[in-house]
Design a protein around this motif. Structure first.
Motif, PDB file in Angstrom:
ATOM      1  N   ILE A 143       0.837  -1.207   0.000  1.00  0.00           N
ATOM      2  CA  ILE A 143       0.000   0.000   0.000  1.00  0.00           C
ATOM      3  C   ILE A 143       0.865   1.248   0.000  1.00  0.00           C
ATOM      4  CG2 ILE A 143      -1.707   1.298   1.324  1.00  0.00           C
ATOM      5  CD1 ILE A 143      -2.888  -1.317   2.233  1.00  0.00           C
ATOM      6  N   SER A 144       1.945   1.237   0.808  1.00  0.00           N
ATOM      7  CA  SER A 144       2.856   2.381   0.822  1.00  0.00           C
ATOM      8  C   SER A 144       3.487   2.583  -0.554  1.00  0.00           C
ATOM      9  CB  SER A 144       3.937   2.153   1.882  1.00  0.00           C
ATOM     10  OG  SER A 144       4.867   3.213   1.881  1.00  0.00           O
ATOM     11  N   ALA A 146       2.202   1.628  -3.403  1.00  0.00           N
ATOM     12  CA  ALA A 146       1.151   2.066  -4.329  1.00  0.00           C
ATOM     13  C   ALA A 146       0.864   3.553  -4.172  1.00  0.00           C
ATOM     14  CB  ALA A 146      -0.120   1.256  -4.090  1.00  0.00           C
ATOM     15  N   GLU A 147       0.819   4.038  -2.931  1.00  0.00           N
ATOM     16  CA  GLU A 147       0.590   5.466  -2.704  1.00  0.00           C
ATOM     17  C   GLU A 147       1.729   6.302  -3.273  1.00  0.00           C
ATOM     18  OE1 GLU A 147       0.128   5.647   1.474  1.00  0.00           O
ATOM     19  OE2 GLU A 147      -2.013   5.086   1.461  1.00  0.00           O
ATOM     20  N   ALA A 148       2.964   5.809  -3.122  1.00  0.00           N
ATOM     21  CA  ALA A 148       4.107   6.543  -3.661  1.00  0.00           C
ATOM     22  C   ALA A 148       4.034   6.596  -5.194  1.00  0.00           C
ATOM     23  CB  ALA A 148       5.408   5.879  -3.201  1.00  0.00           C
ATOM     24  N   ARG A 150       1.362   6.445  -7.011  1.00  0.00           N
ATOM     25  CA  ARG A 150       0.266   7.350  -7.371  1.00  0.00           C
ATOM     26  C   ARG A 150       0.713   8.803  -7.269  1.00  0.00           C
ATOM     27  NH1 ARG A 150      -4.137   7.491  -2.928  1.00  0.00           N
ATOM     28  NH2 ARG A 150      -2.326   8.503  -1.964  1.00  0.00           N
ATOM     29  N   ASP A 151       1.396   9.160  -6.162  1.00  0.00           N
ATOM     30  CA  ASP A 151       1.837  10.550  -5.981  1.00  0.00           C
ATOM     31  C   ASP A 151       2.925  10.925  -6.973  1.00  0.00           C
ATOM     32  OD1 ASP A 151       0.049  10.631  -3.892  1.00  0.00           O
ATOM     33  OD2 ASP A 151       1.560  10.229  -2.345  1.00  0.00           O
ATOM     34  N   GLU A 224      -6.518  -3.306  -2.160  1.00  0.00           N
ATOM     35  CA  GLU A 224      -6.348  -1.897  -1.785  1.00  0.00           C
ATOM     36  C   GLU A 224      -5.218  -1.262  -2.586  1.00  0.00           C
ATOM     37  OE1 GLU A 224      -5.741  -1.834   2.382  1.00  0.00           O
ATOM     38  OE2 GLU A 224      -7.837  -2.220   2.901  1.00  0.00           O
ATOM     39  N   ALA A 225      -4.123  -1.993  -2.745  1.00  0.00           N
ATOM     40  CA  ALA A 225      -2.999  -1.468  -3.517  1.00  0.00           C
ATOM     41  C   ALA A 225      -3.396  -1.243  -4.974  1.00  0.00           C
ATOM     42  CB  ALA A 225      -1.807  -2.413  -3.420  1.00  0.00           C
ATOM     43  N   VAL A 228      -5.480   1.872  -5.169  1.00  0.00           N
ATOM     44  CA  VAL A 228      -4.685   3.100  -5.025  1.00  0.00           C
ATOM     45  C   VAL A 228      -3.959   3.419  -6.326  1.00  0.00           C
ATOM     46  CG1 VAL A 228      -2.716   4.130  -3.839  1.00  0.00           C
ATOM     47  CG2 VAL A 228      -4.449   2.894  -2.529  1.00  0.00           C
TER      48      VAL A 228
END
Length: 754
Positions: A143-144, A146-148, A150-151, A224-225, A228
């Motif tokens: 998840i971390s 995936a968020e990175a 995305r950003d 979830e990943a 995201v």
């Protein structure tokens, strides 16, 4: 003093105020005026002096200040002069300008270096974050990572811009590699998480996963990943395809007696797997097909709702968008379309299926598998509720298929009993054959093809259903009848093109079919229109098609007539204009041509007479015979020199042809339905074939004396037979030699007034 002077009114100094302003002053007045002015002047001076003396201090201070200001102005003037001299000797302004330019350049360089430093910091930060993504992937922090990703997508962008730093392209490439890496890893996790095992038939969903050294990853974390990163639909696409292929398709199959069961596997009080098994069941226990199929699909979707989507509405909606269109298509194709009633009386029984379908979609909406607000997702309900349209469409397809088969399978062969003259048909006798039909508006009967009779029987059955059906079904049936009739126009001319270009009974049969169809079409509105549903009564029109088939019938008939006339013309051409028939060879040639003409006419008689309606046969054959007799008469009348023996041979040829065609000519006598001849006139054939009377008369003229010919002309007999003045003159000149009698007769012929 001027101010004081202008403020004094001179006339006020005079003693008299009655003076006219325009009258000049007298000498005494002037002297008085001067004295008074001097006195007034002295008073003013004394007042000024007194004022100055009383304000002496103020005036002294004012004058000292003025003197001081003047001295200061001189000092400033000297200073400015000195400054100007200094500047002119040393150009310091140029040095100042150079210094300012250097300061501005230095400031710009400093600003650019600061911006470059900030850019380097951003690049370093992005590079470190990209490296951290790879570290997170290795350590299972999906998840971390995936968020990175995305950003970072927002930071580096996806499309190159003009004049951007080259390093941005490198960062974008590195981000794409990270995206592909995380996407591949997540997809691999999904492939390991959901397994479709064909033997035994079951779906296995692992809730905790281990891939490539990464252990203990929960399936929820994978979803979830993917959500995201924005690849949830991509990650679920393969699962959706396999679910439809291995689970949904067998469940929709009405003939497969199967059901589904769920099984949970736990390890240390934690659920690790969920399994959906396909098991066989007893076909005798099955209830209504709709309930069974819908219950199977609901169970399957609930399983995926709990095991894969974890009852997450957005995930379930994504899964529904991937699968629902194809699931609905499978249900419609394999089930709903097959249970559409075949009979209008069974439409009411379909309401139970409509109810089950609506309840099925309500359950799917509660699980958020389909949208609750978008009516487009109600695919099954829309199909089921429009069952009348589907029923009508299905029946329309069947009607057109039957009509097409009738037309393609029919060989258009005339029954054996109609290959020769049929007394029953000719004289209107009773005939039970389906090939003999009545022409509604012509009071005649004719032979038609099996295809035409079957086609109209199908049309009548369909229109009877129109009278008993709802508006939607009736409208489809109405269009089906029109299309079925028009199929004849579209199919037959192409299928039988070769026969239409020859002289045969198939072409005559097609003419009868078109004539029969045009008559039947005219009667359809009268027969059924009043019983049609009121909503379509004004729109149901058949009359427009009748002229098309009537025209088609006439075109086919005229083509046959022209083909016959062309063959007859070629046969008559062999007689070489009936010249020199007193010579044996020429006579035999002319006789052979007449035999050919008779043969062709007899053949046409055999083909036409048993099949065509009597009036049509009479009209067509009369036209053909008219072309023969008119051509023969014309050729004989064009001969310019005839010997006595030649005239006898020509007369013999005419009698030969008339004798050979006697039976054919008898067939043209008008006969009514009961078989009794109409005897209202002496020579009915003369009206049908005008040239026939002329030909017979020509045979008589060939051995008639000149005076008798002249008398016949003067009596009008020859004119009534169709002879013209020029024809008679040329005929007399060709047969009789020049003589006073011939001249007299020609003069009498020319003098006759008709």
């Amino acid at each position: 003093m001027d101010v004081l002077f202008y403020s004094i009114n001179v006339r006020d100094l005079l003693s008299s105020h009655d003076l006219d302003e325009s009258s000049p002053l007298s000498a005494p007045d002037l002297r008085l005026l001067i004295d008074r002015l001097q006195f007034q002047s002295l008073q003013i001076k004394s007042k000024v002096q007194a004022y100055l003396l009383s304000h002496h201090a103020d005036f002294s201070d004012l004058f000292s200040r003025c003197s001081e200001s003047a001295s200061r102005c001189e000092q400033i003037s000297d200073s400015v002069s000195n400054l100007l001299a200094l500047i002119s000797d040393h150009p310091i302004d140029a040095e100042i300008r150079v210094s300012v330019s250097e300061i501005e350049k230095t400031m710009k360089e400093l600003k650019a270096k600061r911006e470059l430093l900030d850019l380097v910091k951003v690049i370093v930060e992005l590079s470190e974050r990209l490296k951290s993504v790879q570290e997170d992937l290795k350590n299972g922090r999906l998840i971390s990572a995936a968020e990175a990703v995305r950003d970072l997508k927002k930071a580096v962008g996806t499309v190159a811009e003009e004049r951007e730093p080259v390093v941005y392209g490198l960062l974008r490439k590195e981000w794409a590699e990270c995206f592909e890496e995380i996407q591949g890893m997540l997809v691999k996790f999904m492939e390991n998480a959901v397994r479709f095992e064909r033997e035994p038939n079951k779906v296995r969903v692992k809730l905790r996963l281990s891939v490539d050294g990464t252990h203990g990853i929960e399936l929820r974390t994978i979803l979830e990943a993917m959500d995201v990163v924005g690849i949830l639909d991509y990650g679920l696409a393969k699962v959706a395809d396999l679910m439809i292929k291995h689970v949904i398709a067998p469940a929709v199959n009405c003939g497969s007696p199967i059901s589904f069961t769920e099984e949970l596997i736990q390890d240390s009080d934690q659920m690790t797997e969920m399994i959906l098994k396909t098991v066989s069941c007893d076909p005798k226990l099955e209830k209504d097909d709709a309930e069974i199929i819908y219950s199977r699909i609901i169970m399957i979707i609930k399983f995926f709702y709990k095991s894969i989507c974890f009852q997450n509405g957005s995930w379930m909606r994504c899964f529904g968008r991937l699968t629902w269109p194809r699931i609905a298509e499978i249900i419609i194709y394999n089930f709903l379309s097959k249970v559409v009633p075949d009979d209008a009386s069974k439409l009411a029984d379909f309401q139970k299926i409509i109810k089950c379908t609506s309840e099925f979609e309500i359950v799917l909406k509660e699980m958020m598998f389909i949208s609750a607000s978008d009516n487009k997702d109600e695919r099954l309900s829309n199909f089921a509720e429009n069952v009348e349209v589907h029923f009508a469409s299905r029946k329309k397809t069947e009607i057109l298929a039957k009509a097409r088969n009738f037309l393609l399978q029919c060989d258009f062969a005339v029954p054996q009993e109609y290959t020769r003259t049929s007394p029953k048909l000719k004289y209107g006798g009773e005939n039970s054959s389906d090939h003999v039909v009545d022409l509604l508006f012509l009071s005649e009967r004719c032979v038609v093809s099996e295809a035409a009779s079957q086609l109209m029987a199908l049309v009548h059955r369909t229109l009877q259903d129109v009278c008993l059906s709802s508006v939607k079904v009736a409208l489809e049936f109405y269009h089906a009848t029109r299309d079925a009739i028009l199929l004849y126009e579209a199919v037959i001319p192409v299928k039988l093109e070769r026969q239409l270009n020859g002289i045969n009974q198939v072409a005559v049969l097609i003419h009868n079919d078109c004539l029969y169809l045009s008559q039947e079409i005219l009667g359809l509105a009268f027969e059924y229109r009043s019983e049609f549903p009121s909503a379509i009564r004004e729109h149901a029109v058949f009359l427009d098609m009748a002229p098309r088939f009537h025209l088609m019938a006439e075109q086919v008939l005229q083509r046959q007539i022209q083909l016959v006339i062309f063959n007859l013309k070629e046969a008559i051409d062999g007689a070489d204009g009936f010249q020199n028939t007193h010579q044996m060879q020429q006579f035999e040639s002319a006789k052979f041509s007449i035999d050919q003409v008779v043969f062709i006419l007899e053949k046409v008689h055999i083909i036409w007479e048993p099949v065509l309606p009597p009036s049509t046969y009479k009209r067509s054959m009369s036209k053909v015979l008219e072309s023969v007799f008119s051509r023969m008469t014309k050729d004989i009348l064009l001969l310019d020199d005839l010997a006595a023996e030649e005239t006898l041979q020509l007369q013999r040829l005419i009698h030969l042809m008339l004798e050979s065609l006697s039976s054919l000519l008898e067939s043209l006598i008008v006969v009514d339905q009961k078989g009794t001849s109409q005897e209202g006139f002496a020579h009915p054939l003369d009206d049908l074939i005008p040239s026939l009377h002329k030909t017979r008369k020509l045979a008589d003229l060939l051995d008639m004396p000149l005076k008798s010919i002249t008398t016949a002309w003067e009596s009008g007999e020859l004119v009534s037979c169709g002879f013209t003045l020029s024809e008679m003159e040329d005929f007399i000149k060709a047969i009789f030699a020049d003589s006073p009698l011939r001249k007299e007769c020609l003069w009498r012929i020319e003098s006759a007034n008709f």
